[in-house]
Structure formats: structure tokens, C-alpha cells
Design an enzyme around this catalytic site. Structure first.
Site, mmCIF file in Angstrom:
data_model
loop_
_atom_site.group_PDB
_atom_site.id
_atom_site.type_symbol
_atom_site.label_atom_id
_atom_site.label_comp_id
_atom_site.label_asym_id
_atom_site.label_seq_id
_atom_site.Cartn_x
_atom_site.Cartn_y
_atom_site.Cartn_z
ATOM 1 C CG ASN A 251 -2.007 1.041 1.120
ATOM 2 O OD1 ASN A 251 -1.900 1.980 0.351
ATOM 3 N ND2 ASN A 251 -3.040 0.897 1.911
ATOM 4 C CG ASP A 252 1.591 3.146 3.624
ATOM 5 O OD1 ASP A 252 0.605 3.795 3.251
ATOM 6 O OD2 ASP A 252 1.679 2.602 4.729
#
Lengths: 100, 462
Positions: free
Chosen positions: B388-389
Site C-alpha cells: 500500500n504505502d
């Protein structure tokens, strides 16, 4: 009882440099095995624990030494086994079995 | 020097050389295994050398400790799954620190509770028990978080940093006092206790995604505790091994911090996500393009270059074997599959590499960020699995984002991005990821393992 000698500081600093220059060249690929390897190696504190557990310095040092030997042995045995287990998995594609 | 001393010192020297060669072998993947086996041999040599030490007069407790340790250590080496590697490493830092700390405490006690301790030795003992104690509890907390016995979100309270810094200052003051006059058992044991509490307060406020830095840092502390043990008992092999471990952990924590564009201090005291500013750029109203496994399978089946981006989600779902299966099918259709590994993907340095290697993916396909980032624009599909990040474009563009400035994988440059994700819940710290709303992004919702299995099934049918 050994005092703290200057030579030990030399050893520490130089070993730190060796470590620094060696480890900066370890590829990110192997960072997990690197961590488990250095962890297993630093379980060399087993050496100090062994003396503590076996030098007959009274009940407390012996008991603490025993726990220390146990903990360090866990890291020696488990650490080297798991490092080997990981490194064993890293393989090249080498179809045809040719090795570089 | 008696012959016995010569033998012991020779054993230690040999062990030190083998350790360094072992670490050096890790720079070349093909030689790494043999090198580490040599290092294990070095350990054996050092142990044998120690056992003939003239101070050792009784062997029953030594044998008991070696046996119990082996009985516990063997299963920890053989049976722990690769997905659980971060917590496994965290707990082993704890064991190492326990050994160093207890030796330090016993040494202090044995020397007349400080009465016979010289100042230099006191300095060494102090570092040993301080680093040791905070590593014991810190590693245990990290283990608890990674094993999900504790909440992996940051646990914080008001004034926490103040309390932590205060405790550290008191411990440092006690340490200074002890160096001036070592014969204060109360101060010594209080310092150990403070170290233990400090370890807890250091790690509790740190979130799951920051674990790579924390584990590396604890690795470094465990090494320094070992080195300090070496100083305290005048043993060079301990100093050398401890310095190597300390350097390694330190380098890894720098690499990890840099990969997140954050400083140590920020990781340790920033309590990432303590106040998630609910990212100004809300994604409200933006459409999400969901994709069915059938459509995704078609895209993958005809892709020439697929770049897989694994993240912690892949580890949680234990989906690495399904990834390999899918890759094999794509390759059978003539496509190429590469893997883009962000330095902080997962919960510890290099975790993704180990998982993919476990699934028999050849290691030359595992690419580091700098190596692969220019390839994304040539990729037909970028397949993001539980990351995600590390793929959030906000890191490049959104100055208000907590991850602004962090180097990311240029996933959005691929012609098509397929994101495997459980739901639209944002990742840790509630940072929205605008990648998920882009025109060329398609979301495949569901458990990563199940989704991959469906993709494999669909491609086989096609």
C-alpha cells in the site's frame, strides 16, 4: 580480573569498520538472512555465559549463568539452522544446470 | 602464556576470522550458504575453546543449559514458517540480550556487588546491562506486536515522549554515578529496571509498518550489549562479534529509515499515525474500478511484462506459492515476470525476498527499487499484492501526506495496474492511496491467496 585495556577499544573500532564495509555490500536480497546470521554470531556471548555457569562462584551467578547459557544456545542452534534454511532457498534460474 | 591460554586464544581468533568470512560470503548469494556454515563452525570452535577455560570447574549447569537451549532452539530453527520470520528474529534478539544482561548482572554481583569493580569495567557493565535490558523488553514488545498479541497500531498516551526521555535521563544519571563510584548496588539494579521499562516505552508507541527500523535497531543494540560483555570480561571474540552485529543492525536501520524518508528520531518518537490527518485529499466520490478475476486473468495471460509488487498483505495471506504458480503460467504464455521489492515492504528488511525465494522464484528476478523503477513504464501489468504505502503516489506529490518524500515504486507508470486488496480500508495510519482511484488501476477485492488462486484457475481455462 582484566581491566579495560586500550587494545580492546582498538579491536572494537576496527571490527566495527570491517563490519561496516562488509555489510554495506550485502544486497537487499539477503537482508533477512543477514540479520539472522549476525544474530546467531552475536550469540557468541555464550562464551561469557559458559564461564559464569561453570566457574562455581555461588548460587546466583550459577543460576543466572545457566539461564544465560540456555538463551544463548537457543540463538546459536536456532539462528544458524534458520539462516541455513533461508539461504538454501535462494536459487538461480539456471535451466540446464549451468553454473556461472 | 600457558599452553591452555594459547589454545583458547587461537580458538577465538579462528572463530573471529570465520565469522568475518561468513558475513562476507553474504555479499554473494551463491556462496552465502557455505560461508555461514563456516561461521557456525567458528562458533563451535569458540565454544570448545571456552570449555577448557581454567575458571570452569563444574560442567553440570553448562551441560544442562546447552541441552535445554538446543531443545528450544532446534524447533525455532526448523519449524518456524518463513512468514513468521520477523517475530522469530525479534524474539531471538531478546534471547541474545537476556544472555548478555544476566552475565552482566552476575558479574557485578560476583565482584562484591560493585565493591571490586573498577571504573572502566563498570562502564562496560553499565552499557551491557542498559543495552541488554532495553533490548530484552523492546524485542519482546516487537515480538508481541508482530505476533499480534499486542495491537500493532501505535500505543500512545499524552506526554509519552517526556516520560521516555525522563526515564532515559535518570538511567544515564545512575550510570554516571556508578562510574564515579561502582559500589552502589541499589543504583545498579535500579538502572537495570529502568532499562527494562524504557524498552517497553520505546517500542509500544511504534506502529507495525515501522517495524523494519525497530527490528534493525534492536539488532544493533543486542550486538552492542554483546560487545560490552566482551569489554567487561576482557574477551576479544565477543567484542568482535558484537561489533559486527552492532554495525549490521545500524546499517540496516539507516537503510530502512532512508527508504521511508524519515530520521531515527522520527521513527522512535514520532509515533507515526498518532494523529492521522485524515489526508486532506479524500477520495470521496472518486470511482473505484473493480475488476473480475476473469478480466484480470485475460490481461495477465497476454501480458509481455508483468511486474509483481509484493507487500505485507502477501505475507499475511501466505500467498507466495500462488504468486509463483501464476508467474509460471504467464511465463508459459511467453511473458516475463519480475518482482519489485521495496526496502521496507513487509515487517523486516528483506522479508519479501525470503518469502519469494521460499516459493522457488529464482533470486535474479527479485529486483531492488532502483533497479526496477525504470521498468514500470514498459510493463503491461503491475500486479500489487498487499502493498500500500510503498506504491502511494502521494509520497511524490502530496506535501501534506505523512509519507511525503518517501521513495516509492513507480507502479502508476505501468499500462495497467491491478491491485489485490481485501477491501477499500486504507492501510495503516489511515493514509488514502490515490493510486487505487486512477484511471489505469483496477481493484481485485478479496483475500490475496484466494484471488491469486482464481486468477491461476482462469488463466488455465483460457
Amino acid at each position: 580480573m582484566p581491566g579495560l585495556e586500550l587494545i580492546e577499544i582498538y579491536v572494537f573500532v576496527l571490527a566495527g569498520f570491517v563490519g561496516f564495509f562488509t555489510i554495506t555490500r550485502v544486497p537487499a536480497l539477503l537482508h533477512t538472512p543477514l540479520m539472522s546470521a549476525t544474530n546467531a554470531i552475536s550469540a557468541i556471548s555464550l562464551v561469557g555465559s559458559l564461564v559464569m555457569a561453570g566457574a562455581d562462584r555461588g548460587a546466583l551467578p550459577t543460576i543466572l549463568g545457566f539461564i544465560a547459557v540456555t538463551s544463548a544456545t537457543i540463538n546459536v542452534v536456532g539462528g544458524f539452522i534458520i539462516t541455513d534454511r533461508m539461504l538454501k532457498m535462494f536459487k538461480r534460474a539456471d535451466r540446464g544446470g549451468a553454473r556461472k | 602464556m600457558s599452553p591452555r591460554t594459547v589454545f583458547i586464544e587461537a580458538a577465538y581468533l579462528l572463530a573471529s576470522i570465520l565469522f568475518i568470512l561468513g558475513l562476507r560470503s553474504l555479499t554473494i548469494p551463491d556462496r552465502a550458504r557455505r560461508g555461514m556454515q563456516l561461521a557456525a563452525l567458528g562458533m563451535l570452535v569458540a565454544i570448545v575453546g571456552t570449555l577448557v577455560n581454567h575458571e570452569i570447574v563444574r560442567y553440570e549447569w553448562i551441560i544442562a543449559g546447552l541441552v535445554v537451549g538446543s531443545v528450544i532452539g532446534y524447533p525455532l530453527g526448523v519449524y518456524v514458517p518463513m512468514t513468521a520470520m520477523p517475530q522469530r528474529i525479534a524474539i531471538s534478539h531478546m534471547f541474545g540480550a537476556v544472555a548478555a544482561t544476566l552475565v552482566g548482572v552476575a558479574e557485578y554481583w560476583h565482584l562484591g556487588n560493585g565493591a571490586e569493580v573498577s571504573r572502566p569495567v563498570m562502564a562496560a557493565l553499565g552499557f551491557e546491562v542498559l543495552f541488554g535490558a532495553l533490548t530484552i523488553t523492546g524485542s519482546f514488545m516487537a515480538f508481541g506486536k508482530l505476533q499480534e498479541l499486542l495491537p500493532s497500531r501505535p500505543v500512545t498516551f499524552k506526554g509519552q515522549n517526556l516520560v521516555s526521555v525522563g526515564m532515559f535521563a535518570v538511567a544515564a544519571a545512575l550510570f554516571a554515578w556508578l562510574i564515579a563510584d561502582p559500589a552502589h548496588p541499589g543504583a545498579f539494579y535500579a538502572m537495570v529496571a529502568l532499562g527494562l521499562v524504557f524498552g517497553v516505552s520505546l517500542v509500544l508507541p511504534i506502529g507495525g509498518a515501522d517495524m523494519p527500523v525497530v527490528i534493525s535497531l534492536l539488532n544493533s543494540y543486542a550486538g552492542l550489549a554483546s560487545a560490552a560483555t566482551g569489554f567487561a570480561i576482557g574477551n576479544n571474540v565477543l567484542i568482535i562479534a558484537g561489533a559486527l552485529d552492532g554495525a549490521s543492525g545500524f546499517i540496516l536501520s539507516i537503510i530502512m529509515s532512508r527508504a521511508m524518508n524519515r530520521s531515527f528520531a522520527n521513527v522512535l518518537f514520532g509515533a507515526f499515525g498518532a494523529a492521522p490527518e485524515a489526508s486532506q485529499k479524500t477520495a470521496q466520490g472518486l470511482p473505484v474500478h473493480a475488476i473480475t478475476p476473469e478480466d484480470a486473468a485475460i490481461q495477465l495471460a497476454y501480458a509481455r511484462l508483468v511486474i509483481v509488487v509484493p507487500g505485507y498483505g502477501m505475507a499475511v495471506a501466505q500467498a507466495q506459492h500462488q504468486v509463483r504458480e501464476l508467474a509460471a503460467l504467464i511465463e508459459k504464455n511467453g511473458g516475463t515476470v519480475l518482482y519489485a521489492i521495496h526496502p521496507v515492504a513487509g515487517r523486516m528488511p528483506g522479508h519479501m525476498n525470503v518469502l519469494l525465494a521460499e516459493a522457488d522464484i529464482p533470486y535474479e528476478k527479485l529486483k531492488e527499487m532502483d533497479e526496477i523503477n525504470d521498468e514500470f513504464k514498459n510493463a503491461d501489468v503491475a500486479l500489487v499484492i498487499g502493498a500500500n504505502d510503498v506504491v502511494n503516489p502521494a509520497a511524490r506529490t502530496d506535501k501534506g501526506s505523512p509519507i511525503y518524500g518517501m521513495p516509492i515504486l513507480n507502479v502508476d507508470e505501468a499500462k495497467q495496474v491491478i491491485v489485490l486488496k481485501r477491501s477499500m480500508n486504507p492501510g495503516f495510519a489511515g493514509i488514502e492511496n490515490e493510486l487505487f482511484y486512477r484511471e489505469n488501476t483496477a481493484m481485485l477485492f478479496g483475500d490475496a491467496k484466494a484471488s491469486l488462486a482464481k486468477l491461476v484457475h482462469e488463466i488455465k481455462q483460457a
